[in-house]
Motif scaffolding. Structure first.
Motif, PDB file in Angstrom:
ATOM      1  N   ALA A 141     -28.574  30.288 -68.134  1.00 42.86           N
ATOM      2  CA  ALA A 141     -27.336  29.045 -67.682  1.00 42.86           C
ATOM      3  C   ALA A 141     -26.306  29.742 -66.466  1.00 42.86           C
ATOM      4  O   ALA A 141     -25.706  29.046 -65.817  1.00 42.86           O
ATOM      5  N   LEU A 142     -26.551  30.879 -66.343  1.00 42.23           N
ATOM      6  CA  LEU A 142     -25.740  31.913 -65.666  1.00 42.23           C
ATOM      7  C   LEU A 142     -26.161  30.459 -63.994  1.00 42.23           C
ATOM      8  O   LEU A 142     -24.942  30.361 -63.246  1.00 42.23           O
ATOM      9  N   LEU A 143     -27.430  31.176 -63.534  1.00 38.34           N
ATOM     10  CA  LEU A 143     -27.417  30.931 -62.678  1.00 38.34           C
ATOM     11  C   LEU A 143     -28.135  28.766 -62.376  1.00 38.34           C
ATOM     12  O   LEU A 143     -27.733  28.818 -61.226  1.00 38.34           O
ATOM     13  N   ASP A 144     -28.127  28.102 -63.836  1.00 36.98           N
ATOM     14  CA  ASP A 144     -27.636  26.838 -63.307  1.00 36.98           C
ATOM     15  C   ASP A 144     -26.915  26.356 -63.199  1.00 36.98           C
ATOM     16  O   ASP A 144     -26.425  26.040 -61.689  1.00 36.98           O
ATOM     17  N   GLY A 145     -25.646  27.049 -63.575  1.00 37.79           N
ATOM     18  CA  GLY A 145     -24.010  26.868 -63.356  1.00 37.79           C
ATOM     19  C   GLY A 145     -23.698  27.658 -61.643  1.00 37.79           C
ATOM     20  O   GLY A 145     -23.071  27.084 -61.446  1.00 37.79           O
ATOM     21  N   THR A 147     -25.320  27.408 -59.504  1.00 37.86           N
ATOM     22  CA  THR A 147     -26.325  26.527 -58.668  1.00 37.86           C
ATOM     23  C   THR A 147     -25.549  25.535 -58.410  1.00 37.86           C
ATOM     24  O   THR A 147     -25.260  25.031 -57.621  1.00 37.86           O
ATOM     25  N   LEU A 148     -24.686  24.806 -59.849  1.00 40.97           N
ATOM     26  CA  LEU A 148     -24.101  24.005 -59.479  1.00 40.97           C
ATOM     27  C   LEU A 148     -22.534  24.292 -59.346  1.00 40.97           C
ATOM     28  O   LEU A 148     -22.290  23.883 -57.903  1.00 40.97           O
ATOM     29  N   TRP A 149     -22.254  25.324 -59.371  1.00 41.30           N
ATOM     30  CA  TRP A 149     -20.457  26.001 -58.857  1.00 41.30           C
ATOM     31  C   TRP A 149     -20.887  26.009 -56.932  1.00 41.30           C
ATOM     32  O   TRP A 149     -20.121  25.750 -56.497  1.00 41.30           O
ATOM     33  N   ARG A 150     -22.016  26.578 -56.651  1.00 45.12           N
ATOM     34  CA  ARG A 150     -22.136  26.808 -55.239  1.00 45.12           C
ATOM     35  C   ARG A 150     -22.227  25.165 -54.527  1.00 45.12           C
ATOM     36  O   ARG A 150     -21.711  25.026 -53.524  1.00 45.12           O
ATOM     37  N   HIS A 151     -23.355  24.915 -55.544  1.00 47.99           N
ATOM     38  CA  HIS A 151     -23.105  23.308 -54.421  1.00 47.99           C
ATOM     39  C   HIS A 151     -22.161  22.241 -53.810  1.00 47.99           C
ATOM     40  O   HIS A 151     -21.328  21.958 -53.398  1.00 47.99           O
ATOM     41  N   PHE A 152     -21.068  22.963 -55.410  1.00 49.56           N
ATOM     42  CA  PHE A 152     -20.088  21.269 -55.367  1.00 49.56           C
ATOM     43  C   PHE A 152     -18.786  21.702 -55.754  1.00 49.56           C
ATOM     44  O   PHE A 152     -17.508  21.310 -55.913  1.00 49.56           O
ATOM     45  N   GLY A 153     -19.152  23.034 -55.765  1.00 43.41           N
ATOM     46  CA  GLY A 153     -17.086  23.911 -55.075  1.00 43.41           C
ATOM     47  C   GLY A 153     -16.901  23.745 -56.532  1.00 43.41           C
ATOM     48  O   GLY A 153     -16.653  24.674 -56.974  1.00 43.41           O
ATOM     49  N   THR A 290     -33.542  31.790 -56.492  1.00 41.30           N
ATOM     50  CA  THR A 290     -33.615  32.376 -55.794  1.00 41.30           C
ATOM     51  C   THR A 290     -31.899  33.068 -56.188  1.00 41.30           C
ATOM     52  O   THR A 290     -31.832  33.920 -56.692  1.00 41.30           O
ATOM     53  N   HIS A 291     -31.557  32.223 -56.873  1.00 41.12           N
ATOM     54  CA  HIS A 291     -30.409  32.418 -57.448  1.00 41.12           C
ATOM     55  C   HIS A 291     -30.437  33.240 -58.878  1.00 41.12           C
ATOM     56  O   HIS A 291     -29.419  34.258 -59.413  1.00 41.12           O
ATOM     57  N   GLY A 292     -31.815  32.886 -60.258  1.00 38.14           N
ATOM     58  CA  GLY A 292     -31.768  34.557 -60.545  1.00 38.14           C
ATOM     59  C   GLY A 292     -31.130  35.620 -60.682  1.00 38.14           C
ATOM     60  O   GLY A 292     -30.930  36.348 -61.397  1.00 38.14           O
TER      61      GLY A 292
END
Ligand code: ASP
Length: 306
Positions: A141-145, A147-153, A290-292
């Motif tokens: 969940a942390l790496l999914d979040g 990924t979204l946080w980096r992309h969407f800000g 990669t973010h994992g």
């Protein structure tokens, strides 16, 4: 910034939004170092990390191992098969034995939900839950979040729909908890046999049984694998039938051209997802992997005080 308050990472349920943001910022700082062994950081020099996986894993196990090595920790992969567990030793004895040899962190994946909580009561090293049954998978969940946080800000207001086998998915449980911490809207979509009863009230999510409706609503689809290993038979009529109704194929881009795709892996192509969608420019799947590594570097260093 205040010191990280936790010694263990058992579930997203135990974390605050500030904790997760601290992990994200640390992971961001580690990103330039996570793909190359050329720059080994010294943050965990002198620490010993033991990986004990009692269920299959590729991404989680390898990325924890790489994460620990990139930070100069000693890493031991404990093999249950061929260990004294086969001679009748209890898991608790095994873990205490490892601790007596100087283990600073135990990364454990196990089919029994809640096992990390039990172990925490009996050891003094850090425990990291790498997936316990169908309960939690916090680093996913942390790496999914992340990924979204980096992309969407930011995640506030983002609409994320989890697709497929929600009932047996620890990824779904941990993702829902994390997304809610940040004020994202969460949907779930799948056959009702694979969705927990009263999911809307219990998990505070929006329920879709029609894939097209879910796709039109969502900004992001997080596509899940059918967890055959945890399923009673008869929950889906057939793989073909499942794919026809809930498979993520190129048709989703006809319904919504700018929807994004995630998948925690491993993918079963032709069941929940097709390769063209997985490889499309709207897929985050490679970035998630990669973010994992960066996320697991951040978790290890924050827990072990590096
Ligand atoms: N790798 C994830 C997990 O361990 C997702 C899956 O196996 O489907 O839960």
């Amino acid at each position: 910034m205040t010191a990280f308050q936790h010694r263990h990472l058992l579930g997203i349920e135990d974390l605050s939004r500030a904790d997760v943001e601290q992990i994200f910022h640390r992971a961001e700082a580690y990103l330039p170092y996570c793909r190359s062994a050329l720059y080994r950081l010294a943050d965990l020099r002198g620490k010993t990390v033991v990986l004990a996986f009692f269920e299959p894993s590729t991404r989680t196990r390898v990325s924890f191992e790489l994460a620990a090595r990139r930070l100069s920790a000693d890493v031991v992969s404990f093999q249950a098969l061929g260990s004294s567990l086969a001679k009748g030793e209890s898991l608790l004895d095994t873990v205490q034995t490892l601790e007596a040899m100087g283990m600073d962190a135990l990364v454990i994946r196990h089919p029994a939900a809640g096992i990390s909580w039990l172990l925490r009561e009996h050891v003094s090293c850090s425990i990291i839950n790498a997936g316990d049954g169908q309960h939690e998978h916090p680093t996913q969940a942390l790496l999914d979040g992340f990924t979204l946080w980096r992309h969407f800000g930011q995640l506030q207001g983002l609409r994320v729909c989890l697709i497929g086998d929600i009932l047996h998915s620890r990824v779904a449980r941990s993702n829902i908890a994390l997304l809610h911490l940040f004020g994202a809207e969460v949907g779930v979509c799948g056959p009702l046999t694979l969705i927990p009863r009263n999911v809307e009230q219990i998990f505070g999510v929006r329920l879709f049984t029609d894939l097209q409706e879910a796709v039109r609503w969502a900004d992001v689809l997080n596509v899940l694998r059918l967890q055959w290993e945890r399923m009673e038979s008869g929950l889906v009529p057939s793989v073909e039938e499942y794919h026809r109704w809930f498979g993520i194929t190129a048709r989703v881009f006809e319904w919504k051209a700018d929807v994004w795709i995630m998948h925690p892996g491993p993918v079963n192509y032709g069941v929940e997802l097709t390769p063209d969608v997985a490889l499309s420019p709207r897929s985050f799947i490679r970035q998630q992997v990669t973010h994992g590594v960066a996320i697991r570097m951040a978790v290890l260093s924050l827990l072990l005080g590096g």
